[in-house]
Scaffold this motif. Sequence first.
Motif, mmCIF file in Angstrom:
data_model
loop_
_atom_site.group_PDB
_atom_site.id
_atom_site.type_symbol
_atom_site.label_atom_id
_atom_site.label_comp_id
_atom_site.label_asym_id
_atom_site.label_seq_id
_atom_site.Cartn_x
_atom_site.Cartn_y
_atom_site.Cartn_z
ATOM 1 N N UNK A 156 0.870 -1.177 0.000
ATOM 2 C CA UNK A 156 0.000 0.000 0.000
ATOM 3 C C UNK A 156 0.906 1.225 0.000
ATOM 4 N N UNK A 157 0.878 1.969 -1.071
ATOM 5 C CA UNK A 157 1.766 3.119 -1.217
ATOM 6 C C UNK A 157 0.934 4.355 -1.522
ATOM 7 N N UNK A 158 0.757 5.216 -0.519
ATOM 8 C CA UNK A 158 -0.054 6.423 -0.687
ATOM 9 C C UNK A 158 0.538 7.359 -1.723
ATOM 10 N N UNK A 159 1.835 7.261 -1.970
ATOM 11 C CA UNK A 159 2.465 8.111 -2.980
ATOM 12 C C UNK A 159 1.921 7.809 -4.374
ATOM 13 N N UNK A 160 1.458 6.587 -4.604
ATOM 14 C CA UNK A 160 0.875 6.237 -5.893
ATOM 15 C C UNK A 160 -0.421 7.009 -6.128
ATOM 16 N N UNK A 161 -1.243 7.135 -5.077
ATOM 17 C CA UNK A 161 -2.471 7.922 -5.193
ATOM 18 C C UNK A 161 -2.132 9.379 -5.477
ATOM 19 N N UNK A 162 -1.117 9.896 -4.790
ATOM 20 C CA UNK A 162 -0.702 11.285 -4.976
ATOM 21 C C UNK A 162 -0.260 11.529 -6.419
ATOM 22 N N UNK A 163 0.575 10.643 -6.939
ATOM 23 C CA UNK A 163 1.150 10.852 -8.263
ATOM 24 C C UNK A 163 0.181 10.511 -9.390
ATOM 25 N N UNK A 164 -0.509 9.378 -9.242
ATOM 26 C CA UNK A 164 -1.365 8.887 -10.325
ATOM 27 C C UNK A 164 -2.717 9.583 -10.359
#
Length: 399
Positions: free
Chosen positions: A352-360
């Motif tokens: 689970x990587x919240x940075x993916x939601x931020x970037x994508x």
Amino acid sequence: MWAYNPSQAGVAANLGRMIASYEAEADRFEAAFATADRKTRAAAVDGFIDTDATKISWSRALKADLGKGKRFRFADAAVSLSQYRPFARQWLYYSRSFNEMVYQMPRIFPMEENGTENRVIQVSGVGARAGFAALMSKNAPNFDTIEKGQCFPRWLYEVAPKSVDGQLALDDGASTGGLTRRDAITDAGLAHFQAAYPGETITKDDLFHYVYGLLHSEDYRSRFADNLSKELPRIPAVKKAADFWGFVEAGRALGDLHCDYDAVAPFPVTIAQGALALAHIPDPVKYNRVEKMRFGGKRPNVDKTTILYNSNITITGVPLEAYDYVVNGKPVIEWVMERQGVKVDKASGIIWDANEFANETMGDPAYPLKLLQRVMTVSLETVKIVRSLPKLEIGDQPK
């Protein structure tokens, strides 16, 4: 876990892997039990399947589907945003097949109809240990966004009936993409409050926001604490019409804050390293990446006015009053700190990587930082509104 992920690509990868594993098991099962009767097939599933949690998470319903010979394919339209935890959204594979219990949620947030709009008040369910909480959302909430959550929507959606010539047969509901939208608030409920305040023009929308305002009343929560621990909330009419409207306006303001928190102005914290707007950041994705936020200081002298965001950013000047806004047993600032980071699920191995939601999804690698600042603003405004609510004076209820 498999149906949720911070990124759309992550949902597709996880569900694709899970469906492939299911299909492989379905092939093996059919080869072994093709001629068996229904009862024999159903009884054989548990002892037959590969239970490796890194391949598939077997639920009771999914096992039953295997026994029935059901097959699946990934559907892009099933991916939608969900409120996974307070002020933390995730992408959800919204499907009856891969969500064990959908309950009445498809009538509130219709499946594969992402254009429909709704708002829902989720409250703590019976037996919740974290204390009573209420949170409004415009995305489908997880069952435990609020512990053992029970949802009360503004609208309900149903498939619009068709006349014999194939045309939509519209009734008193509004038609949206082949669906009929109906008020979830009954006429009888509205009439009860109209009778309590003769001469006032009250709508169902007013009543929906009155409920949300009242559920945030500290007087209400303390007076009915015992009831709220054992049963769903009961909504009384307050004595004065002016107080009714006070709760309506407060509930509307709180609902907008809590549903549209991404549009709130970030709280102006101080960055120990200096103003980020003036810094030269050659790689914003790397610079803003967050693994795990921590408070300043060390136990037992934790400093909650300071948050160590990552090795590049330290936030100072966090107002302690912002921690007074608590949902589901924890300040919402701490919910954001917990969810905006990187975790590995031990059972499935899913990252689970919240940075993916931020970037994508958000297109902004600094989204977790801005979300933290926005939730500080939301917290301070919520506390301000709650403390200005009218005193709870309950009138005689109309018969």
